[in-house]
Design an enzyme around this catalytic site. Structure first.
Site, mmCIF file in Angstrom:
data_model
loop_
_atom_site.group_PDB
_atom_site.id
_atom_site.type_symbol
_atom_site.label_atom_id
_atom_site.label_comp_id
_atom_site.label_asym_id
_atom_site.label_seq_id
_atom_site.Cartn_x
_atom_site.Cartn_y
_atom_site.Cartn_z
ATOM 1 N N HIS A 287 -9.496 0.996 4.834
ATOM 2 C CA HIS A 287 -8.233 1.217 5.559
ATOM 3 C C HIS A 287 -8.505 2.141 6.737
ATOM 4 C CE1 HIS A 287 -4.172 2.511 6.483
ATOM 5 N NE2 HIS A 287 -3.736 1.453 5.808
ATOM 6 N N ASN B 22 0.872 -1.179 0.000
ATOM 7 C CA ASN B 22 0.000 0.000 0.000
ATOM 8 C C ASN B 22 0.907 1.227 0.000
ATOM 9 O OD1 ASN B 22 -1.789 2.056 0.493
ATOM 10 N ND2 ASN B 22 -2.265 1.436 2.603
ATOM 11 N N LYS C 38 0.127 4.213 -0.290
ATOM 12 C CA LYS C 38 -0.565 5.386 0.273
ATOM 13 C C LYS C 38 -0.385 6.601 -0.650
ATOM 14 C CE LYS C 38 0.189 3.479 4.837
ATOM 15 N NZ LYS C 38 -0.027 3.665 6.244
ATOM 16 N N SER D 91 3.180 -2.278 10.444
ATOM 17 C CA SER D 91 4.621 -2.300 10.757
ATOM 18 C C SER D 91 5.295 -3.622 10.404
ATOM 19 C CB SER D 91 4.855 -1.947 12.228
ATOM 20 O OG SER D 91 4.456 -0.601 12.460
ATOM 21 N N GLU E 184 -6.990 4.576 7.821
ATOM 22 C CA GLU E 184 -6.811 6.007 7.514
ATOM 23 C C GLU E 184 -8.052 6.569 6.829
ATOM 24 O OE1 GLU E 184 -3.027 5.582 5.551
ATOM 25 O OE2 GLU E 184 -2.136 5.032 7.478
ATOM 26 N N GLU F 291 -5.508 -5.225 10.462
ATOM 27 C CA GLU F 291 -4.515 -4.188 10.715
ATOM 28 C C GLU F 291 -4.855 -3.460 12.013
ATOM 29 O OE1 GLU F 291 -2.441 -2.915 6.882
ATOM 30 O OE2 GLU F 291 -4.230 -1.685 7.024
ATOM 31 N N GLY G 26 2.233 2.068 10.867
ATOM 32 C CA GLY G 26 3.220 3.148 10.770
ATOM 33 C C GLY G 26 3.898 3.509 12.076
HETATM 34 C C1 PEP Z 1 -0.874 0.098 6.068
HETATM 35 O O1 PEP Z 1 -1.010 1.313 5.991
HETATM 36 O O2 PEP Z 1 -1.686 -0.655 5.543
HETATM 37 C C2 PEP Z 1 0.279 -0.416 6.792
HETATM 38 C C3 PEP Z 1 0.297 -1.666 7.138
HETATM 39 O O3 PEP Z 1 1.288 0.500 7.058
HETATM 40 P P1 PEP Z 1 2.716 0.192 7.715
HETATM 41 O O4 PEP Z 1 3.228 -1.096 7.123
HETATM 42 O O5 PEP Z 1 3.557 1.356 7.372
HETATM 43 O O6 PEP Z 1 2.482 0.035 9.186
#
Ligand code: PEP
Length: 251
Positions: free
Chosen positions: A97, A10, A12, A213, A99, A167, A173
């Protein structure tokens, strides 16, 4: 049954034409040099879906959007319809997601409507769900993800048109991850929910990814957990070596 892992990047809101195409080319080169131990999906920003899809065409790398609208056309300034993503060469779309849930007020009902539109356009949806830190601290993780699962998926959901990504919001992040036991508990609960809602045969084939992460140093351990069928990768998907190390860790 053995489910083939899916490693999805992703990106983003990152990437202009030159660096997006360069990253896509690098991922495609890795897959072509394969065989890759996992299906590989990259989800660039909507502005790059067209170019990235052209760049990876024929390589085996799949391309996805990061969101779509719940209707296929009309007076929705700034939005992108599922059919438009499909038209550009996308086969997948990330929905729900955290976000989007947080920054755009998306609810389970919103995600469900978008998933319905994406299915109608022939896209595979990657539906994200996960608890906030406050929900985990209150002991509500399992009930939160179970209701997100039940309420975010439209009728017609099956293992071919849908992927789930667990997630934890607090892990995205942040460099923090749940323990292996915590990941295993949630994935087992989601598999059980899938069996209840979609039937045992679909649940058995449904891919449930972990995201939050994931990086080269923890990927092998996370991907080895029972019921974890791959990863949704944010930050580490922006560097081909890191992303590829995660793909390799699914072997
Ligand atoms: C995500 O935004 O789907 C995600 C898993 O981000 P990160 O790997 O940076 O934690």
């Amino acid at each position: 049954m053995a489910r083939r892992p899916l490693i999805a990047g992703n990106w983003k809101m990152n990437g202009l034409k030159a660096d997006g195409v360069a990253l896509a080319e690098a991922v495609a080169r890795k897959v072509k040099a394969g065989p890759a131990p996992a299906d590989v999906l990259i989800c660039p920003p909507a502005t790059l879906v067209d170019r990235v899809a052209q760049t990876v065409a024929g390589s085996g790398v799949a391309v996805g959007g990061q969101d779509c609208h719940a209707v296929q056309s009309g007076a929705h300034t700034g939005d992108v319809a599922a059919a438009m993503l499909k038209d550009l060469g996308a086969s997948h779309v990330i929905l729900g997601h955290s976000e989007r849930r947080t920054n755009h007020g998306e609810t389970n009902a919103t995600v469900r409507a978008k998933a319905e539109a994406a299915h109608a356009a022939g896209l595979v949806v990657v539906v994200c769900l996960g608890e906030t830190e406050a929900e985990r601290d209150a002991g509500r993780t399992i009930s939160v993800v179970e209701s997100q699962f039940k309420e975010s998926l439209p009728s017609g959901t099956n293992a071919d048109n849908t992927v789930i990504a667990y997630e934890p919001v607090w892990a995205i992040g942040t460099g923090r991850t749940p323990t292996n036991a915590e990941v295993a508990e949630v994935h087992a609960a989601l598999r059980a929910s899938a069996a209840k809602v979609l039937g045992a045969a679909v649940a058995d084939r449904l891919r449930i990814l972990y995201g939050g992460s994931m990086k080269p140093s923890n990927a092998r351990e996370l991907l080895a957990i029972k019921d974890v069928d791959g990863g949704l990768i944010g930050g580490a998907s922006l560097k081909v070596d890191d992303f590829w190390a995660i793909v390799e860790a699914s072997r």
